[in-house]
Design an enzyme around this catalytic site. Structure first.
Site, PDB file in Angstrom:
ATOM      1  CE1 TYR A  33      -2.944  -2.566  -0.144  1.00  0.00           C
ATOM      2  CE2 TYR A  33      -4.304  -1.828   1.711  1.00  0.00           C
ATOM      3  CZ  TYR A  33      -4.532  -2.492   0.617  1.00  0.00           C
ATOM      4  OH  TYR A  33      -5.121  -3.944   0.905  1.00  0.00           O
ATOM      5  CE  LYS A  63       0.147 -17.859  -4.974  1.00  0.00           C
ATOM      6  NZ  LYS A  63      -1.051 -18.979  -4.552  1.00  0.00           N
ATOM      7  CG  ASP A  98      -3.769 -20.056  -3.944  1.00  0.00           C
ATOM      8  OD1 ASP A  98      -3.392 -19.752  -3.001  1.00  0.00           O
ATOM      9  OD2 ASP A  98      -3.577 -19.995  -4.846  1.00  0.00           O
ATOM     10  CG  ASP A 152      -7.446  -4.135   2.610  1.00  0.00           C
ATOM     11  OD1 ASP A 152      -8.592  -4.347   3.918  1.00  0.00           O
ATOM     12  OD2 ASP A 152      -7.202  -3.091   1.971  1.00  0.00           O
ATOM     13  CG  ASP A 191     -13.048  -5.960   2.422  1.00  0.00           C
ATOM     14  OD1 ASP A 191     -13.254  -5.580   4.398  1.00  0.00           O
ATOM     15  OD2 ASP A 191     -12.609  -4.895   2.124  1.00  0.00           O
TER      16      ASP A 191
END
Length: 351
Positions: free
Chosen positions: A134, A188, A221, A245, A249
């Site tokens: 970010y 990951k 994933d 994030d 959600d």
């Protein structure tokens, strides 16, 4: 009598409405449990830009540091002018200035609220809050994205030993207090071998100090797939900024929607309650916004500030209000607007 000083920053869009609703409920809890509460307001966002030429002033930052905690409304930062013209993201500024490295996001299904899965959900995503991809938080100066030539953009991701270690410690401290004592480390590292590899290495080091915890590592994933298939398998998830994030959600939507999702930003010395959702300018000023997310976030803040009875009362009051169609908000099939819902929750708090 415990003394508490909270700073309320309403923000943009529906922010002033849900902030006022949250104040109503927090004041009711303070009155019931004998908390000497002082609520002060500061302006951020477009109001501050109009008045001061910046979306967040140094005075507001100082007030946040002086308070015991902050209740932060949503902001419309995507609509702000460039930073050079005063359009800073107040949320990002407060994260950096207060060193809010941990974003704690619970997702819990409520019996009376429809959800897209049948499984019961009671999990917490512990999200690293100051690093990652970010652009507003990962560099000391300048953004984390560059356009090296027309048509070629590069994003830089920052992952540090310090950041990874302390978010892991925050997650394990949290899971030690939960009954299931399970933690899933989402990563990951099979692709981002250096950055996620560093993160995973630090989490493993912290895990060695918590031998009683049921520990697993899972690719992001696969974690997303398992959340949809069987969210009940998760207790605490710890992960890096962007993955956290996205997954939080997803978990919140599966448990009933972002409008119900609480969130607390924590640092070594400061704490900020913040709704998970955005500023929803399309319904601003219409008394239609569901304030549950920010009210629940305020309950998390009170718990962090050693007021568990007040926090429990607010969370129970939210459940009670949503269990009855007559006291639900319209987005949940009820009849109430923002103000009346807050009044109903406050009445449950008082008992």
């Amino acid at each position: 009598m415990a003394q508490m000083k909270l700073l309320v920053l309403p923000g943009d869009g529906i922010g002033p409405e849900i902030a006022a609703a949250t104040e109503t409920v927090v004041e009711a809890a303070a009155n019931r449990f004998g908390i000497d509460l002082t609520l002060t307001r500061g302006e951020i966002g477009f109001v501050s830009l109009d008045q001061h030429g910046t979306t967040i002033t140094d005075d507001v930052i100082a007030a946040a540091k002086d308070a015991d905690g902050v209740i932060l409304g949503p902001v419309s930062h995507n609509a702000y002018p460039p930073v050079a013209e005063g359009g800073r993201n107040p949320s990002g500024v407060l994260r950096r200035e207060l060193e809010l490295y941990a974003n704690i996001r619970p997702a819990r299904s409520r019996p009376a609220v429809p959800r897209p899965v049948t499984a019961e959900i009671d999990l917490v995503v512990v999200r690293e809050n100051l690093e990652g991809f970010y652009a507003d938080r990962n560099m000391a100066s300048g953004p984390g994205e560059i356009m090296v030539e027309p048509g070629v953009a590069i994003a830089l991701r920052k992952v540090t030993t310090k950041g990874s270690r302390r978010i892991a410690e925050a997650a394990f401290d949290l899971v030690e207090g939960r009954s299931r004592k399970r933690i899933a480390v989402v990563h990951k590292s099979n692709v981002m071998r250096l950055s996620d590899g560093l993160f995973l290495e630090e989490v493993r080091a912290v895990a060695k100090n918590h031998p009683g915890i049921d520990y697993e590592e899972i690719l992001v994933d696969a974690a997303a797939a398992h959340l949809v298939r069987d969210p009940s398998r998760f207790d605490v998830i710890v992960t890096t900024n962007m993955f956290g994030d996205i997954l939080s959600d997803l978990a919140s939507e599966l448990s009933g929607g972002l409008g119900l999702a609480a969130s607390l930003n924590l640092g070594p010395a400061f704490a900020v309650a913040q709704a998970q959702h955005g500023s929803a300018p399309d319904i601003a000023g219409q008394d239609r916004a569901n304030p549950t997310s920010l009210i629940g976030s305020a309950a998390m803040l009170l718990r962090h500030l050693d007021q568990p009875q007040a926090a429990d009362a607010i969370e129970a009051a939210l459940d009670d209000a949503m269990s009855d169609e007559a006291t639900r908000t319209k987005d949940l099939g009820g009849r109430l607007g923002t103000r009346d819902f807050a009044a109903a929750v406050a009445a449950h708090v008082v008992g």
